[in-house]
Design a protein around this motif. Structure first.
Motif, PDB file in Angstrom:
ATOM      1  N   ILE A  17      15.417  -9.072  10.617  1.00 31.93           N
ATOM      2  CA  ILE A  17      15.065  -9.575   9.290  1.00 31.93           C
ATOM      3  C   ILE A  17      13.685  -9.077   8.893  1.00 31.93           C
ATOM      4  N   LYS A  18      12.730  -9.090   9.814  1.00 38.24           N
ATOM      5  CA  LYS A  18      11.379  -8.609   9.519  1.00 38.24           C
ATOM      6  C   LYS A  18      11.397  -7.143   9.136  1.00 38.24           C
ATOM      7  N   GLN A  19      12.206  -6.351   9.837  1.00 39.45           N
ATOM      8  CA  GLN A  19      12.288  -4.927   9.523  1.00 39.45           C
ATOM      9  C   GLN A  19      12.870  -4.704   8.136  1.00 39.45           C
ATOM     10  N   ILE A  20      13.845  -5.510   7.759  1.00 43.67           N
ATOM     11  CA  ILE A  20      14.472  -5.366   6.445  1.00 43.67           C
ATOM     12  C   ILE A  20      13.494  -5.774   5.343  1.00 43.67           C
ATOM     13  N   ASN A  21      12.743  -6.844   5.567  1.00 45.76           N
ATOM     14  CA  ASN A  21      11.866  -7.393   4.537  1.00 45.76           C
ATOM     15  C   ASN A  21      10.481  -6.752   4.483  1.00 45.76           C
ATOM     16  N   THR A  22      10.126  -5.957   5.464  1.00 46.59           N
ATOM     17  CA  THR A  22       8.811  -5.341   5.487  1.00 46.59           C
ATOM     18  C   THR A  22       8.872  -3.999   4.760  1.00 46.59           C
ATOM     19  N   PRO A  23       8.126  -3.878   3.655  1.00 45.07           N
ATOM     20  CA  PRO A  23       8.144  -2.592   2.949  1.00 45.07           C
ATOM     21  C   PRO A  23       7.482  -1.510   3.796  1.00 45.07           C
ATOM     22  N   GLN A  24       8.124  -0.390   3.870  1.00 45.93           N
ATOM     23  CA  GLN A  24       7.600   0.733   4.640  1.00 45.93           C
ATOM     24  C   GLN A  24       6.744   1.601   3.726  1.00 45.93           C
ATOM     25  N   PRO A  25       5.586   2.058   4.227  1.00 45.35           N
ATOM     26  CA  PRO A  25       4.763   2.919   3.386  1.00 45.35           C
ATOM     27  C   PRO A  25       5.511   4.210   3.065  1.00 45.35           C
ATOM     28  N   THR A  26       5.403   4.623   1.837  1.00 49.93           N
ATOM     29  CA  THR A  26       6.097   5.840   1.436  1.00 49.93           C
ATOM     30  C   THR A  26       5.093   6.982   1.351  1.00 49.93           C
ATOM     31  N   THR A  27       5.556   8.122   1.742  1.00 47.98           N
ATOM     32  CA  THR A  27       4.752   9.328   1.637  1.00 47.98           C
ATOM     33  C   THR A  27       5.316  10.136   0.488  1.00 47.98           C
ATOM     34  N   PRO A  28       4.474  10.511  -0.466  1.00 47.93           N
ATOM     35  CA  PRO A  28       4.991  11.271  -1.599  1.00 47.93           C
ATOM     36  C   PRO A  28       5.603  12.596  -1.146  1.00 47.93           C
ATOM     37  N   LYS A  29       6.622  12.997  -1.854  1.00 50.76           N
ATOM     38  CA  LYS A  29       7.281  14.272  -1.566  1.00 50.76           C
ATOM     39  C   LYS A  29       6.452  15.394  -2.181  1.00 50.76           C
ATOM     40  N   ILE A  30       5.702  16.086  -1.340  1.00 57.32           N
ATOM     41  CA  ILE A  30       4.870  17.180  -1.814  1.00 57.32           C
ATOM     42  C   ILE A  30       5.506  18.487  -1.350  1.00 57.32           C
ATOM     43  N   THR A  31       5.847  19.308  -2.316  1.00 57.03           N
ATOM     44  CA  THR A  31       6.453  20.598  -2.012  1.00 57.03           C
ATOM     45  C   THR A  31       5.539  21.695  -2.537  1.00 57.03           C
ATOM     46  N   LYS A  32       5.940  22.931  -2.314  1.00 55.03           N
ATOM     47  CA  LYS A  32       5.151  24.055  -2.817  1.00 55.03           C
ATOM     48  C   LYS A  32       5.103  24.054  -4.343  1.00 55.03           C
ATOM     49  N   GLU A  33       6.135  23.449  -4.967  1.00 59.05           N
ATOM     50  CA  GLU A  33       6.182  23.406  -6.420  1.00 59.05           C
ATOM     51  C   GLU A  33       5.325  22.274  -6.995  1.00 59.05           C
ATOM     52  N   GLY A  90     -12.996   2.684   1.571  1.00 60.38           N
ATOM     53  CA  GLY A  90     -11.972   2.273   2.539  1.00 60.38           C
ATOM     54  C   GLY A  90     -10.920   1.335   1.995  1.00 60.38           C
ATOM     55  N   ASN A  91     -11.324   0.374   1.164  1.00 58.69           N
ATOM     56  CA  ASN A  91     -10.358  -0.631   0.741  1.00 58.69           C
ATOM     57  C   ASN A  91      -9.718  -0.360  -0.617  1.00 58.69           C
ATOM     58  N   VAL A  92     -10.143   0.669  -1.321  1.00 59.56           N
ATOM     59  CA  VAL A  92      -9.516   0.995  -2.607  1.00 59.56           C
ATOM     60  C   VAL A  92      -9.182   2.487  -2.693  1.00 59.56           C
ATOM     61  N   LEU A  93     -10.214   3.314  -2.709  1.00 68.10           N
ATOM     62  CA  LEU A  93     -10.016   4.738  -2.991  1.00 68.10           C
ATOM     63  C   LEU A  93      -9.178   5.445  -1.929  1.00 68.10           C
ATOM     64  N   LYS A  94      -9.443   5.208  -0.666  1.00 70.26           N
ATOM     65  CA  LYS A  94      -8.687   5.883   0.402  1.00 70.26           C
ATOM     66  C   LYS A  94      -7.215   5.477   0.362  1.00 70.26           C
ATOM     67  N   LEU A  95      -6.962   4.199   0.072  1.00 69.15           N
ATOM     68  CA  LEU A  95      -5.572   3.747  -0.027  1.00 69.15           C
ATOM     69  C   LEU A  95      -4.843   4.431  -1.182  1.00 69.15           C
ATOM     70  N   LEU A  96      -5.511   4.535  -2.323  1.00 75.19           N
ATOM     71  CA  LEU A  96      -4.901   5.208  -3.478  1.00 75.19           C
ATOM     72  C   LEU A  96      -4.718   6.699  -3.215  1.00 75.19           C
ATOM     73  N   LEU A  97      -5.683   7.284  -2.516  1.00 78.34           N
ATOM     74  CA  LEU A  97      -5.598   8.699  -2.161  1.00 78.34           C
ATOM     75  C   LEU A  97      -4.390   8.951  -1.255  1.00 78.34           C
ATOM     76  N   ASP A  98      -4.241   8.127  -0.217  1.00 79.15           N
ATOM     77  CA  ASP A  98      -3.098   8.262   0.698  1.00 79.15           C
ATOM     78  C   ASP A  98      -1.778   8.017  -0.025  1.00 79.15           C
ATOM     79  N   GLU A  99      -1.775   7.062  -0.934  1.00 79.69           N
ATOM     80  CA  GLU A  99      -0.565   6.744  -1.690  1.00 79.69           C
ATOM     81  C   GLU A  99      -0.153   7.913  -2.579  1.00 79.69           C
ATOM     82  N   THR A 100      -1.119   8.627  -3.103  1.00 79.43           N
ATOM     83  CA  THR A 100      -0.841   9.727  -4.042  1.00 79.43           C
ATOM     84  C   THR A 100      -0.612  11.056  -3.337  1.00 79.43           C
ATOM     85  N   PHE A 101      -1.512  11.419  -2.425  1.00 85.00           N
ATOM     86  CA  PHE A 101      -1.468  12.732  -1.779  1.00 85.00           C
ATOM     87  C   PHE A 101      -0.787  12.716  -0.420  1.00 85.00           C
ATOM     88  N   GLY A 102      -0.551  11.540   0.133  1.00 84.03           N
ATOM     89  CA  GLY A 102       0.088  11.428   1.439  1.00 84.03           C
ATOM     90  C   GLY A 102      -0.873  10.839   2.457  1.00 84.03           C
TER      91      GLY A 102
END
Length: 121
Positions: A17-33, A90-102
Motif C-alpha cells: 500500500i505504501k508503494q502504491i500511495n507514495t509518489p515516485q519522483p519523475t525525471t523529465p524525458k530529455i532527448t537530443k531534440e 537547497g530547499n527551493v532552487l535545487k529541487l526545481l532544477l532537478d524537477e526540470t532538468f533531471g
C-alpha cells in the motif's frame, strides 16, 4: 504460529500500500531534440511561481549551455541576490532544477564578463 503468519501478511500488505500511495519522483524525458532554452524557461516559470523576488535575480543570469546534466550560466547578480540564492538553493532552487532538468543536475556558474561600472565620484 497463526498470529505470526497474520503479522507477516499485514506487513507485506502495508508495504504494498505504501508503494502504491507514495509518489515516485519523475525525471523529465530529455532527448537530443529537447531544447535547453525551453527547459530553462520551464525552470524560470517554476521559480517565478514560487518566489518573484528570487525570479527577479535571474534577470542577471545568462544561460550558456546544458550538456551531460550540467547547466552552465553566467552570473552577474548583486550581493542581495547572491544571498537570496544561497539561502534558497537547497530547499527551493535545487529541487526545481532537478524537477526540470533531471535529478542530479549540476550548475557550473561562470563569473560575470560584463564590465563592472565604476562608481561615480
Amino acid at each position: 504460529m497463526l498470529v505470526d503468519q497474520k503479522i507477516k501478511e499485514y506487513i507485506i500488505i502495508t508495504k504494498e500500500i505504501k508503494q502504491i500511495n507514495t509518489p515516485q519522483p519523475t525525471t523529465p524525458k530529455i532527448t537530443k531534440e529537447t531544447n535547453p532554452n525551453d527547459l530553462l524557461n520551464q525552470f524560470l516559470t517554476k521559480v517565478k511561481e514560487r518566489d518573484k523576488e528570487i525570479y527577479e535575480c535571474f534577470n542577471d543570469v545568462k544561460f550558456i549551455s546544458f550538456e551531460n546534466k550540467t547547466l552552465v550560466w553566467e552570473s552577474c547578480i548583486d550581493e542581495k541576490c547572491r544571498n537570496l540564492m544561497k539561502k534558497y538553493w537547497g530547499n527551493v532552487l535545487k529541487l526545481l532544477l532537478d524537477e526540470t532538468f533531471g535529478i542530479g543536475t549540476k550548475v557550473l556558474p561562470q563569473k560575470c564578463t560584463k564590465l563592472q561600472e565604476e562608481p561615480k565620484k
